[in-house]
Enzyme design. Structure first.
Site, PDB file in Angstrom:
ATOM      1  N   SER A  66       0.824  -1.210   0.000  1.00  0.00           N
ATOM      2  CA  SER A  66       0.000   0.000   0.000  1.00  0.00           C
ATOM      3  C   SER A  66       0.857   1.259   0.000  1.00  0.00           C
ATOM      4  CB  SER A  66      -0.911   0.012   1.225  1.00  0.00           C
ATOM      5  OG  SER A  66      -1.729  -1.129   1.256  1.00  0.00           O
TER       6      SER A  66
HETATM    7  N1  SAH Z   1      -1.356  -4.750   3.836  1.00  0.00           N
HETATM    8  C1  SAH Z   1      -0.533  -4.789   2.656  1.00  0.00           C
HETATM    9  C2  SAH Z   1      -1.323  -4.550   1.406  1.00  0.00           C
HETATM   10  C3  SAH Z   1      -1.598  -5.807   0.684  1.00  0.00           C
HETATM   11  S1  SAH Z   1      -2.602  -5.642  -0.769  1.00  0.00           S
HETATM   12  C4  SAH Z   1       0.577  -3.754   2.788  1.00  0.00           C
HETATM   13  O1  SAH Z   1       0.914  -3.366   3.860  1.00  0.00           O
HETATM   14  O2  SAH Z   1       1.156  -3.360   1.839  1.00  0.00           O
HETATM   15  C5  SAH Z   1      -4.066  -6.486  -0.243  1.00  0.00           C
HETATM   16  C6  SAH Z   1      -3.914  -7.933   0.109  1.00  0.00           C
HETATM   17  O3  SAH Z   1      -5.226  -8.439   0.395  1.00  0.00           O
HETATM   18  C7  SAH Z   1      -3.360  -8.821  -1.005  1.00  0.00           C
HETATM   19  O4  SAH Z   1      -2.183  -9.446  -0.577  1.00  0.00           O
HETATM   20  C8  SAH Z   1      -4.493  -9.824  -1.273  1.00  0.00           C
HETATM   21  O5  SAH Z   1      -4.023 -11.126  -1.578  1.00  0.00           O
HETATM   22  C9  SAH Z   1      -5.236  -9.803   0.055  1.00  0.00           C
HETATM   23  N2  SAH Z   1      -6.632 -10.288  -0.013  1.00  0.00           N
HETATM   24  C10 SAH Z   1      -7.583 -10.046  -0.941  1.00  0.00           C
HETATM   25  N3  SAH Z   1      -8.717 -10.713  -0.668  1.00  0.00           N
HETATM   26  C11 SAH Z   1      -8.490 -11.395   0.489  1.00  0.00           C
HETATM   27  C12 SAH Z   1      -9.268 -12.285   1.294  1.00  0.00           C
HETATM   28  N4  SAH Z   1     -10.502 -12.649   0.958  1.00  0.00           N
HETATM   29  N5  SAH Z   1      -8.711 -12.809   2.415  1.00  0.00           N
HETATM   30  C13 SAH Z   1      -7.432 -12.491   2.780  1.00  0.00           C
HETATM   31  N6  SAH Z   1      -6.644 -11.655   2.054  1.00  0.00           N
HETATM   32  C14 SAH Z   1      -7.160 -11.125   0.922  1.00  0.00           C
END
Ligand code: SAH
Length: 225
Positions: free
Chosen positions: A71
């Site tokens: 993010s």
């Molecule tokens: N928190 C992270 C951002 C990750 S992007 C950071 O600090 O940068 C969002 C994440 O949500 C992705 O890795 C994606 O695989 C996950 N995601 C999407 N749908 C999901 C679900 N149903 N359960 C768990 N994770 C999920």
């Protein structure tokens, strides 16, 4: 090596580069000094591929593979601040549920503000990467699990905070159910017509919603990868 260079000995981690990012967050409205300080010290370059490390302190999302992104720093700070509120004392939140661990960057930023974080990620290799990243930073108050976050993590609830890093079309019922009284849910919601970052506070059976503005997150996908 100049003394402005922190561990790993690479120029891109220089204090000046990080200070520029913090100044940007501050002018964007991040006012909680503890959040700003945390954003300054968490080494974001360790969470991205080496080829992208020189861009780690730009205020932008970057790819982490599997079609996902780390993010944007401003969004991480905004969500952290929304979750912990304006508390200036040292008292951390109790239990926090995080959905979408990704590479663990948001988790690392949030860690000192919670007693324990329960984090769920649906892509197995990212679970492993997040665990390794958190271990490297000696963060030990986090449990990361591979699974579908759609149903929350009932056995550890209720949670004082729930933070969601992917955008569902509408908010899963489980998040309301697993939120403690007085707790906050920070979540991007809305589909292709535009997502809004919402901060929802529970007051008994009532839920008060605050709109923190338009955002752009990867989609919340039901099921595991
Ligand atoms: N928190 C992270 C951002 C990750 S992007 C950071 O600090 O940068 C969002 C994440 O949500 C992705 O890795 C994606 O695989 C996950 N995601 C999407 N749908 C999901 C679900 N149903 N359960 C768990 N994770 C999920």
């Amino acid at each position: 090596m100049s003394d402005a260079t922190t561990f790993n000995g690479i120029g891109m981690t220089s204090a000046r580069t990080r200070d520029r990012l913090i100044a940007r967050l501050r002018s964007g409205g991040i006012s909680n000094e503890r959040v700003l300080e945390r954003m300054r010290v968490v080494p974001r370059h360790l969470f991205v591929d080496e080829a992208l490390a020189s861009r780690a302190y730009e205020d932008t999302a970057l790819p982490i593979g599997y079609g996902q992104t780390i993010s944007q720093p401003y969004i991480v700070a905004l969500m952290t601040q929304a979750l912990i509120g304006e508390r200036s004392d040292e008292r951390p939140l109790g239990k926090v549920l995080e959905i979408g661990t990704g590479c663990g960057y948001q988790t690392a930023v949030l860690a000192p503000f919670a007693r324990h974080i329960f984090s769920i990620e649906r892509i197995q290799p990212l679970v492993e990467r997040a665990k390794a990243n958190l271990r490297a930073l000696k963060i030990d108050n986090v449990s990361v699990r591979y699974g579908d976050g759609w149903r929350g993590w009932k056995s550890h609830g209720p949670f004082d905070g729930i933070i969601v890093a992917a955008a569902p079309e509408s908010i899963p019922q489980a998040f309301y159910e697993q939120l403690a009284d007085g707790g906050r849910l920070v979540i991007p919601a809305g589909g292709s017509r535009g997502q809004h970052l919402l901060c929802i506070t529970r007051d008994g059976d009532a839920f008060h919603e605050r709109d923190l503005g338009l955002v752009s997150f990867v989609p919340f996908v039901e099921g595991t990868g």
